[in-house]
Design an enzyme around this catalytic site. Structure first.
Site, PDB file in Angstrom:
ATOM      1  N   HIS A 163       5.139  41.790  79.682  1.00 26.63           N
ATOM      2  CA  HIS A 163       6.201  42.245  78.577  1.00 26.63           C
ATOM      3  C   HIS A 163       7.681  41.765  79.352  1.00 26.63           C
ATOM      4  O   HIS A 163       8.706  41.817  78.404  1.00 26.63           O
ATOM      5  CB  HIS A 163       6.350  43.696  78.671  1.00 26.63           C
ATOM      6  CG  HIS A 163       7.109  44.328  77.394  1.00 26.63           C
ATOM      7  ND1 HIS A 163       8.201  43.971  76.802  1.00 26.63           N
ATOM      8  CD2 HIS A 163       6.863  45.649  76.820  1.00 26.63           C
ATOM      9  CE1 HIS A 163       8.572  44.458  76.084  1.00 26.63           C
ATOM     10  NE2 HIS A 163       7.992  45.307  75.878  1.00 26.63           N
TER      11      HIS A 163
ATOM     12  N   ASP B  65       1.275  34.442  59.251  1.00 28.32           N
ATOM     13  CA  ASP B  65       0.257  33.616  58.462  1.00 28.32           C
ATOM     14  C   ASP B  65      -0.263  32.321  59.155  1.00 28.32           C
ATOM     15  O   ASP B  65       0.595  31.560  59.235  1.00 28.32           O
ATOM     16  CB  ASP B  65       0.814  33.318  57.225  1.00 28.32           C
ATOM     17  CG  ASP B  65      -0.129  32.724  55.999  1.00 28.32           C
ATOM     18  OD1 ASP B  65      -1.298  32.493  56.321  1.00 28.32           O
ATOM     19  OD2 ASP B  65       0.319  32.255  55.096  1.00 28.32           O
TER      20      ASP B  65
END
Length: 448
Positions: A170, A388
């Site tokens: 992170h 996608d």
């Protein structure tokens, strides 16, 4: 395949067979240099790996494509542009983190599971059965320094679908930055040769000022005592349970009906967050006179003048805290909590962000206040579900577990379509078992 594991969650049982982990390097040589993280990036509260999951159904048009090969090759191409992710973190004087851009690569695992998506049931949301097998924690991979910054596992399913699970350090990026990285990764998988948005490092924009000056009230932080090891904690999975709760249009409308006319302008996020905060506080049975905090994660990119550059993928958020007592939160009308949350979001400005950076450096390491605190992050606009790779939208895309590193009192607002086809959001939350039962009842009272 190198090894095989059987796992179960409730009645679901399946076996995951995985190959030995391999390093995926950038497709071509990249600069070997050292890059400093910002003073927002390397704060103590961000020194952990956050697990994510993307679930994809079979696509007939992609029947001849191997998702493992496609995603691995696309990752290699993506690391050419995001080459710091192929490096390793080092720690310098005063625990300052920097990226040694070595080009060593990200860790990648190929796997197969003898299970179909239909066997997961209608609710493809946290907690995911056998997640520890869908993302194997390679020994040493959860360290902060001297270990890969990205751990990826692609698991083919027997139905032709697949699961992409990964964790990232992170300190390297926030949700907005991760979304940008993921979009590039997906673009490469679909045949692009360069990202539609070029990555921008520019971490000096969020370094401490000279001299540092703390100009804002940061009620979200506490200083770490010198004799405390900040990364030592007991895994909350050992004594808490995780459940996800879906909010569709009817539930949101029910909550909105609880606020007075002057607060009708408040966002869906404000309403759901206030509802969760009140129900959680009641479920934990916190004493009336005790202070409670609600910390709201705010993306600060547009708060700067000029805004941070398009393509900046470092951490650029704050989590200002609304503070009240448990008694006031419980006893006041619902609009009281909504108003506190709506107001605290407005505290984040360019000056606030510089003040946070100065706080991190001027007085030593700080972490979020965890006691009687709750934190919510809105992931509705990060587009995880729309990522996608050639197989269309994900059936689920977002956080895998909820919680942030050593801080379990965090939930995420994740876009989700339920089995009835309703569009809404889902929020995963950790609580002790008895408190979870009380929370579920309180939430039912709030939204029914």
């Amino acid at each position: 395949m190198a090894s095989s594991f059987s796992s179960s969650s409730s009645s679901l049982k399946f076996t995951v067979r995985r190959c030995e982990p391999q390093l995926v390097r950038p497709a071509i040589p990249t600069p070997h240099e050292v890059k400093l993280l910002s003073d927002i990036d390397d704060q103590e509260g961000l020194r952990f790996h956050l697990p994510m999951i993307q679930i994809y159904r079979k696509q007939t048009s992609m029947a001849k494509k191997d998702p493992v090969r496609v995603i691995r090759q696309a990752l290699s191409q993506t690391l050419v542009f995001y080459y710091p992710f192929a490096g390793r973190l080092r720690e310098g004087p005063r625990r300052k983190l920097m990226v040694d851009c070595t080009g060593e690569g990200a860790m990648f695992i190929e796997a197969d599971a003898d299970v179909t998506l239909d066997q997961f049931g209608d609710s493809l949301l946290p907690p995911f059965p056998c997640f520890h097998q869908l993302l194997y924690h390679v020994p040493g991979s959860q360290q902060i320094t001297d270990t890969p910054l990205l751990l990826v596992q692609v698991t083919r399913l027997s139905c032709g679908g697949f699961i992409l699970a990964f964790s990232f350090n992170h300190t390297m990026c926030d949700g907005d930055g991760l979304s940008q990285f993921m979009n590039t990764w997906a673009e490469m998988a679909r045949g692009a040769t360069k990202p539609s948005i070029a990555p921008v490092w520019r971490r000096e924009l969020l370094m401490t000022r000279d001299p540092p000056r703390i100009t804002c009230n940061h009620r979200e932080y506490m200083q770490i005592p010198h004799n405390m090891t900040p990364t030592t904690f007991i895994p909350y999975e050992n004594h808490m349970v995780l459940r996800s709760f879906f909010f569709g249009p009817s539930r949101v409308a029910a909550i909105r009906g609880l606020v007075p006319p002057h607060l009708q302008h408040c966002s869906t996020f404000d309403l759901i967050t206030a509802c969760f905060w009140r129900c959680r506080t009641k479920a934990l049975q916190i004493e009336a006179e005790e202070e409670v905090r609600m910390m709201v994660i705010v993306n600060a990119r547009a708060k700067f003048n000029p805004p941070l550059p398009v393509g900046y993928y470092g951490n650029a958020f704050a989590y200002p805290a609304a503070v009240t007592t448990a008694g006031k939160l419980r006893e006041n009308p619902f609009g009281y909590a909504v108003n506190l949350i709506n107001k605290v979001k407005g505290e984040v400005t360019e000056e606030y962000m510089h003040s946070v950076a100065d706080l991190m450096v001027n007085k030593g390491q700080y972490i979020p206040v965890t006691e009687r605190s709750f934190m919510v992050s809105d992931l509705r606009y990060f587009g995880s579900r729309e990522t996608d790779f050639g197989w269309g939208d994900a059936a689920y895309g977002g956080v895998a577990k909820g919680g942030l590193g050593p801080f379990p009192a965090v939930t995420f607002v994740v876009p989700f379509k339920n089995a009835k086809g309703e569009e809404g959001v889902v929020l995963p939350i950790w609580l002790p078992p008895e408190a979870m039962n009380r929370f579920t009842k309180e939430l039912g009272t709030c939204v029914l």
